[in-house]
Motif scaffolding. Structure first.
Motif, PDB file in Angstrom:
ATOM      1  N   ASN A 210      14.681 -17.489 100.203  1.00 36.68           N
ATOM      2  CA  ASN A 210      15.090 -16.173 100.689  1.00 36.68           C
ATOM      3  C   ASN A 210      16.217 -15.598  99.824  1.00 36.68           C
ATOM      4  OD1 ASN A 210      14.765 -14.085 102.610  1.00 36.68           O
ATOM      5  ND2 ASN A 210      16.596 -14.777 103.705  1.00 36.68           N
ATOM      6  N   TYR A 211      17.135 -16.455  99.425  1.00 36.28           N
ATOM      7  CA  TYR A 211      18.237 -16.082  98.517  1.00 36.28           C
ATOM      8  C   TYR A 211      17.641 -15.578  97.202  1.00 36.28           C
ATOM      9  CZ  TYR A 211      22.928 -16.966  96.319  1.00 36.28           C
ATOM     10  OH  TYR A 211      24.144 -16.893  95.697  1.00 36.28           O
ATOM     11  N   LEU A 212      16.675 -16.336  96.654  1.00 35.62           N
ATOM     12  CA  LEU A 212      16.020 -15.962  95.399  1.00 35.62           C
ATOM     13  C   LEU A 212      15.329 -14.600  95.538  1.00 35.62           C
ATOM     14  CD1 LEU A 212      15.127 -16.799  92.506  1.00 35.62           C
ATOM     15  CD2 LEU A 212      13.160 -17.933  93.547  1.00 35.62           C
ATOM     16  N   LYS A 213      14.635 -14.419  96.671  1.00 33.21           N
ATOM     17  CA  LYS A 213      13.931 -13.140  96.896  1.00 33.21           C
ATOM     18  C   LYS A 213      14.915 -11.981  97.010  1.00 33.21           C
ATOM     19  CE  LYS A 213      13.374 -10.789 100.375  1.00 33.21           C
ATOM     20  NZ  LYS A 213      13.259 -10.305 101.725  1.00 33.21           N
ATOM     21  N   ASN A 214      16.022 -12.195  97.742  1.00 34.73           N
ATOM     22  CA  ASN A 214      16.999 -11.122  97.915  1.00 34.73           C
ATOM     23  C   ASN A 214      17.635 -10.737  96.585  1.00 34.73           C
ATOM     24  OD1 ASN A 214      16.587 -10.902 100.674  1.00 34.73           O
ATOM     25  ND2 ASN A 214      18.078 -12.512 101.130  1.00 34.73           N
ATOM     26  N   TYR A 215      17.862 -11.733  95.743  1.00 33.42           N
ATOM     27  CA  TYR A 215      18.478 -11.472  94.441  1.00 33.42           C
ATOM     28  C   TYR A 215      17.502 -10.705  93.535  1.00 33.42           C
ATOM     29  CZ  TYR A 215      19.749 -12.540  89.588  1.00 33.42           C
ATOM     30  OH  TYR A 215      20.006 -12.463  88.248  1.00 33.42           O
ATOM     31  N   LEU A 216      16.248 -11.163  93.479  1.00 35.80           N
ATOM     32  CA  LEU A 216      15.273 -10.513  92.592  1.00 35.80           C
ATOM     33  C   LEU A 216      14.804  -9.173  93.141  1.00 35.80           C
ATOM     34  CD1 LEU A 216      13.001 -13.530  91.535  1.00 35.80           C
ATOM     35  CD2 LEU A 216      14.767 -12.411  90.159  1.00 35.80           C
ATOM     36  N   GLY A 217      14.874  -9.026  94.457  1.00 32.34           N
ATOM     37  CA  GLY A 217      14.290  -7.850  95.105  1.00 32.34           C
ATOM     38  C   GLY A 217      12.849  -8.181  95.472  1.00 32.34           C
ATOM     39  N   THR A 218      12.391  -7.664  96.615  1.00 36.51           N
ATOM     40  CA  THR A 218      11.086  -8.057  97.147  1.00 36.51           C
ATOM     41  C   THR A 218       9.948  -7.794  96.160  1.00 36.51           C
ATOM     42  OG1 THR A 218      11.935  -7.525  99.320  1.00 36.51           O
ATOM     43  CG2 THR A 218       9.567  -7.825  99.157  1.00 36.51           C
ATOM     44  N   GLU A 219       9.987  -6.659  95.487  1.00 38.09           N
ATOM     45  CA  GLU A 219       8.872  -6.298  94.623  1.00 38.09           C
ATOM     46  C   GLU A 219       8.731  -7.259  93.446  1.00 38.09           C
ATOM     47  OE1 GLU A 219       8.810  -2.051  93.824  1.00 38.09           O
ATOM     48  OE2 GLU A 219       7.398  -2.476  92.192  1.00 38.09           O
ATOM     49  N   ILE A 220       9.853  -7.488  92.751  1.00 36.71           N
ATOM     50  CA  ILE A 220       9.807  -8.393  91.597  1.00 36.71           C
ATOM     51  C   ILE A 220       9.449  -9.806  92.054  1.00 36.71           C
ATOM     52  CG2 ILE A 220      11.206  -9.485  89.781  1.00 36.71           C
ATOM     53  CD1 ILE A 220      12.710  -6.830  89.521  1.00 36.71           C
ATOM     54  N   TYR A 221      10.080 -10.221  93.173  1.00 36.86           N
ATOM     55  CA  TYR A 221       9.801 -11.567  93.680  1.00 36.86           C
ATOM     56  C   TYR A 221       8.310 -11.727  93.987  1.00 36.86           C
ATOM     57  CZ  TYR A 221       9.417 -15.479  96.858  1.00 36.86           C
ATOM     58  OH  TYR A 221       8.999 -16.638  97.444  1.00 36.86           O
TER      59      TYR A 221
ATOM     60  N   THR B 265      27.560   0.692 105.587  1.00 38.41           N
ATOM     61  CA  THR B 265      27.443   0.287 104.193  1.00 38.41           C
ATOM     62  C   THR B 265      27.203   1.515 103.309  1.00 38.41           C
ATOM     63  OG1 THR B 265      26.485  -1.779 104.950  1.00 38.41           O
ATOM     64  CG2 THR B 265      26.198  -1.254 102.614  1.00 38.41           C
ATOM     65  N   ILE B 266      28.087   1.700 102.314  1.00 38.54           N
ATOM     66  CA  ILE B 266      27.922   2.809 101.364  1.00 38.54           C
ATOM     67  C   ILE B 266      27.124   2.333 100.160  1.00 38.54           C
ATOM     68  CG2 ILE B 266      29.157   4.379  99.806  1.00 38.54           C
ATOM     69  CD1 ILE B 266      31.531   4.141 101.764  1.00 38.54           C
ATOM     70  N   ASP B 267      27.404   1.094  99.770  1.00 35.55           N
ATOM     71  CA  ASP B 267      26.739   0.557  98.594  1.00 35.55           C
ATOM     72  C   ASP B 267      26.651  -0.959  98.733  1.00 35.55           C
ATOM     73  OD1 ASP B 267      25.483   0.641  96.206  1.00 35.55           O
ATOM     74  OD2 ASP B 267      27.226   1.289  95.025  1.00 35.55           O
ATOM     75  N   SER B 268      25.547  -1.542  98.245  1.00 34.55           N
ATOM     76  CA  SER B 268      25.392  -2.990  98.248  1.00 34.55           C
ATOM     77  C   SER B 268      24.943  -3.397  96.848  1.00 34.55           C
ATOM     78  CB  SER B 268      24.356  -3.383  99.300  1.00 34.55           C
ATOM     79  OG  SER B 268      24.178  -4.771  99.289  1.00 34.55           O
ATOM     80  N   ILE B 269      25.693  -4.285  96.225  1.00 36.27           N
ATOM     81  CA  ILE B 269      25.503  -4.551  94.801  1.00 36.27           C
ATOM     82  C   ILE B 269      25.288  -6.034  94.530  1.00 36.27           C
ATOM     83  CG2 ILE B 269      26.682  -4.439  92.529  1.00 36.27           C
ATOM     84  CD1 ILE B 269      28.258  -2.016  94.206  1.00 36.27           C
ATOM     85  N   TRP B 270      24.278  -6.365  93.722  1.00 38.71           N
ATOM     86  CA  TRP B 270      24.062  -7.744  93.271  1.00 38.71           C
ATOM     87  C   TRP B 270      24.638  -7.904  91.874  1.00 38.71           C
ATOM     88  CZ3 TRP B 270      22.512 -12.037  95.667  1.00 38.71           C
ATOM     89  CH2 TRP B 270      21.808 -11.920  96.878  1.00 38.71           C
TER      90      TRP B 270
END
Ligand SMILES: [Zn+2]
Length: 912
Positions: A395-406, A493-498
């Motif tokens: 789930n961590y990996l998916k959140n980092y890559l973003g659902t589409e790329i994952y 939340t105004i912005d969420s950044i990886w």
């Protein structure tokens, strides 16, 4: 399997009769119809090696054949077995091992640990009485049987309510039928036969190819009312895994309700076995999970014995994604939800539940690396790590890559590697190529180390020159993993950044000044071990400190608050009387480095301040043999009473070492402690320092659980040492049996005349507890007509009849106990001792006292009463110094410290 089950405490197979354990024999291997030599591998009875008469050259093939006879186990111990006339036929034929780029991959069957088999075409014919229905891998080849099944499915679809009571099995028909199942590109074949099956049929269109897959469920009346909707669960599993991972390549998929000895469900190609579920949510989750295994265990064919996370972890991730995104609830875990609410924990999806399980082992130091072979996990870690930590990490990996790329990466990997047994490295290469990212933080660090993500805010300030806010984040955790932070204004939340992971400190700037706080991992997308340092505010003092929160009877940690829990308490002892007080403490779950408990009280009788203060600081080394190092301090003060009040105080300072359990002996643990105690007692007018060193081994492995403890005690003018060994032999699979305790204690030197530091034949009682180490509600009462004077601790010589016999040189004893094979907690005990005193009242020569009696063990290890029958004359005489009544000889053990799960005995807010 037998050894693993026994070592993990499952004695079902161990105590089973030989005749019900099952076996396989009559093997006679031939290659191309010619006899060959074959043998079992050394130390195994289920792996055999065939020695070919002629070399098998690359590109050539041979045919290997053998007859085999299987005696089905009489009970379902693990996965193969039967339950009355309901049959679970799995892992039932000689299987060829996989030959992959690491060579031959063979291993014995295990309960904790799954499979790795080679793909092929299965053509299986099963002959059985005509009124059985069979759910199997593969496609049925008998049109008349298919017609029968479809008719049954139509009948079942008309049943509105299933009668929960199952009235045994219908009589088997005299006539037999032979069913043939055929399937290509699968690596195992299982079948389930039952005469009581209800059947439902469905169909699902795959998301991309629009191909139709036929779905079936087979079930009995037992959970019939839950299974009415089960076709939808199978359909959803097939559809969403096809959508997220890759298209289902087979023509049908079946779920069958059948008895199961291992877990809630078990996967086979195109077929899953589901045990009893209890509720619809749990059934849906288990079916989707087991159907989902088709993609990982099945089609990709991971080596799930060596890399269980690849199968269970990745599959659990998708199961939980299904629950979160499609069902939109917490699914399977909803049954825990009222408990969680009670603990003050809010669950919004199954990943939150995983986090609790993973935090538990991470924060108590018992975690293990994710990519471990199944048999290397200690029992409870197999489930927590392979499943929960695996799912959370994905789930961590998916959140980092973003659902589409994952999703692209996973579908790409699936299409590239289906039917080819990929390894973790193949997964890494495929994902890195597809995403263009360096994923070593996941594939090298999370998989192989016990390291955690723990990012922490250092400071925030306005840069006067640029008018821009700057903040600093430090990586405290040692895992170089991606970081997510969110900028908030009024809680929004105004912005969420990886950002990619970093070691050490990193500076960040915020260009828009309209914000009031910054949060690390605001939406639980990472796997942060310590969330208490994840918040910083733009303005105000103590910007990094979460707001204070006082709570009555709290238990669990809430990382957004600085929590202080409290509870009114009432204590009681004979001297202080009723003691109203207040317990103040910090969160108990999960374990934390610093823990404290303060419990001031007021004795209404003694009119004095009493109570306890305790604090500890824990270190979890993660990499060594040590699970935990704990530095602790404990202060207590209470009173005792005879003719007036006597105050006592005890101050402990110590270090405790808890060693890791090994997967080969998961029920054995070693701990050691060094403790200095300052003891001040008004009654004995003593004020002294004790230093105790203890090492203990506790092995709960049946059938011979034992424990062993060795102590050194330095006191004023003496050095005492003792060894205590306890062992139990159970008669049957119940906890009843024969037990023995062996004690040997000696003074290396002893010039102390002031405190009762003796080795006592009949253990410690309130009067001689010079260390104040046990809970005695009335510790100075020596009047035998008072009930509390009959309380003792079964240490030292372990004799039960009150007597003043002691040794100031050495004492050794054996305490035997044999439970009566009756449904009452009664046993007979025999204590024999020998001791020697150089120069005291009971000296002269070596003595051999003994006693025999009946024990009533009301609550095991907590409350037991001892009724003596006979004893040696020396005990009888010395006991008569106190009394001549039989009542006075009866004593009891009431071990308060075992009642409450607190580590240091005198902390319980019940009595003192
Ligand atoms: Zn599973």
């Amino acid at each position: 399997m037998a050894q693993q089950m026994q070592k993990s405490g499952n004695m079902h197979f161990y105590y089973a009769a030989d005749s019900s354990r099952g076996y396989i024999d009559s093997l006679n291997f031939k290659v191309n119809n010619e006899q060959v030599n074959w043998c079992f591998l050394n130390d195994t009875n289920d792996i055999c090696k065939i020695i070919l008469n002629k070399k098998l050259l690359p590109g050539k093939s041979i045919t290997i054949s053998t007859p085999f006879f299987v005696e089905i186990p009489g009970e379902n111990f693990s996965r193969l077995g039967h339950y009355g006339q309901s049959y679970q036929i799995t892992q039932w034929y000689p299987k060829p091992a996989v030959y992959d780029n690491n060579g031959w991959q063979y291993f014995s069957y295990l309960n904790q640990g799954e499979f790795y088999s080679e793909f092929g075409k299965f053509d299986v014919s099963i002959t059985l009485p005509e009124n059985y229905f069979v759910a199997a891998t593969g496609v049925l080849q008998n049109p008349e049987e298919l017609e029968k099944i479809e008719k049954k499915a139509e009948e079942t679809s008309k049943i509105l309510k299933f009668n929960k009571v199952e009235n045994g099995f219908p009589k088997s028909s005299e006539k037999y039928k032979t069913l043939r199942f055929v399937q290509d590109s699968v690596h195992d074949f299982a079948w389930f036969a039952d005469k009581r099956f209800h059947i439902l049929k469905g169909s699902i269109e795959l998301p991309y190819s629009k191909k139709k897959v036929t779905t079936w469920v087979y079930f009995t009346n037992i959970e019939g009312n839950l299974w009415k909707n089960a076709i939808n669960y199978v359909n959803n599993g097939v559809y969403y895994y096809s959508k997220w991972v890759g298209e289902y390549p087979y023509n049908q998929c079946t779920a069958v309700e059948s008895a199961l000895g291992a877990g809630g469900g078990m996967e086979y190609p195109m077929l899953t076995n589901i045990g009893w579920s209890g509720n619809a949510q749990s059934l849906e989750n288990v079916i989707v999970h087991e159907v989902g295994h088709n993609w990982f265990y099945g089609i990709l064919g991971f080596n799930e014995r060596r890399h269980p996370w690849m199968d269970e972890g990745i599959n659990s991730y998708y199961e939980e994604r299904y629950t979160t995104e499609i069902v939109k609830n917490i699914g399977y875990y909803s049954s825990y939800n009222s408990l969680m609410k009670l603990l003050g924990i809010k669950l919004s999806n199954p990943f939150d539940f995983n986090k609790i399980a993973c935090d538990y082992i991470a924060r108590n130091g018992s975690d293990q690396p994710l990519d471990n072979s199944s048999e290397n996990f200690i029992t409870e870690n197999y489930g927590i790590i392979a499943y929960s930590k695996g799912a959370l990490s994905m789930n961590y990996l998916k959140n980092y890559l973003g659902t589409e790329i994952y999703d692209n990466c996973m579908r790409n990997f699936f299409n590239e590697w289906k039917f080819k047994h990929p390894s973790p490295n193949d997964l890494k290469n495929s994902f890195e190529r597809c995403s263009g990212k360096d994923l070593s933080w996941f594939f090298d660090e999370i998989l192989h180390n016990v390291k955690y993500s723990d990012y922490k805010f250092k400071k925030i300030k306005l840069n006067k020159k640029t008018s821009v806010y700057e903040f600093v984040i430090k990586n405290k955790g040692g895992l170089n993993s991606p970081l997510n932070y969110s900028i908030l204004q009024n809680g929004k939340t105004i912005d969420s950044i990886w950002v990619d992971g970093f070691i050490g400190k990193k500076y960040f700037t915020i260009t828009n000044n309209n914000f009031d706080e910054v949060l690390i991992d605001a939406n639980n997308q990472m796997f942060e071990i310590n969330r208490n340092n994840n918040q910083i505010r733009k303005n105000g003092i103590l910007r990094k400190i979460e707001p204070l929160n006082f709570k009555l009877l709290g238990i669990a940690e809430n990382p957004t608050k600085t929590q202080i829990f409290y509870s009114p308490v009432v204590g009681w002892n004979y001297a202080d009387g009723i003691m109203p007080g207040l317990l103040i403490y910090n969160p108990i779950l999960p374990e934390r480095k610093f823990q404290y408990r303060l419990m001031p009280m007021y004795g209404i009788n003694s009119k004095e301040l009493t109570g306890i203060a305790f604090a500890e600081y824990n270190i979890y080394p993660y990499t060594t043999q040590l699970q935990k190092l704990s530095m602790f301090t404990n202060l207590q003060t209470f009173n005792s009473y005879t003719t007036k009040f006597y105050n006592w105080q005890k101050f402990d300072l110590g270090i405790m070492f808890l060693f890791k359990r090994k997967a080969s002996k998961p029920m054995q643990q070693i701990d050691a402690e060094i403790k200095a105690s300052k003891i001040i007692s008004e009654y004995t007018k003593s004020n002294f320092l004790l230093l105790n060193t203890k090492i203990a081994l506790n092995n709960r492995t049946k059938p011979l659980p034992f424990s062993c403890e060795f102590n050194f005690e330095f006191g004023p003018d003496y050095l005492k040492t003792w060894l205590e060994y306890k062992v139990q032999i159970n008669y049957t699979n119940k906890n009843k049996g024969f037990s023995a305790r062996i004690f040997a204690g000696a003074f290396i030197y002893n010039n102390n005349k002031y405190i009762q530091n003796n080795l006592n034949l009949s253990g410690t009682f309130g009067y001689n507890d010079y260390k104040f180490s046990e809970v005695f509600p009335d510790r100075l009462n020596s009047n035998v007509s008072n009930l509390w004077s009959h309380q003792f601790v079964k240490n030292d010589g372990g004799f039960t009849v009150l007597n003043p016999i002691y040794s100031r040189n050495w004492l050794t004893s054996v305490n035997f106990n044999a439970a009566f094979p009756v449904p009452l907690p009664l046993s007979i005990y025999l204590n024999i001792a020998t001791y020697y005193n150089a120069k005291t009242a009971f000296d002269g020569s070596i003595q051999f006292p003994y006693e025999l009696g009946i024990e009533l063990n009301v609550l095991k290890d907590i409350f037991a009463i001892y009724f003596p029958i006979t004893m040696s004359s020396d005990i009888k005489q010395t006991n008569e110094m106190f009394t001549t009544t039989y009542f006075a000889q009866i004593r009891f053990v009431l071990n308060f410290s075992k009642i409450v799960p607190f580590k240091y005995p005198n902390q319980l807010p019940l009595m003192f």
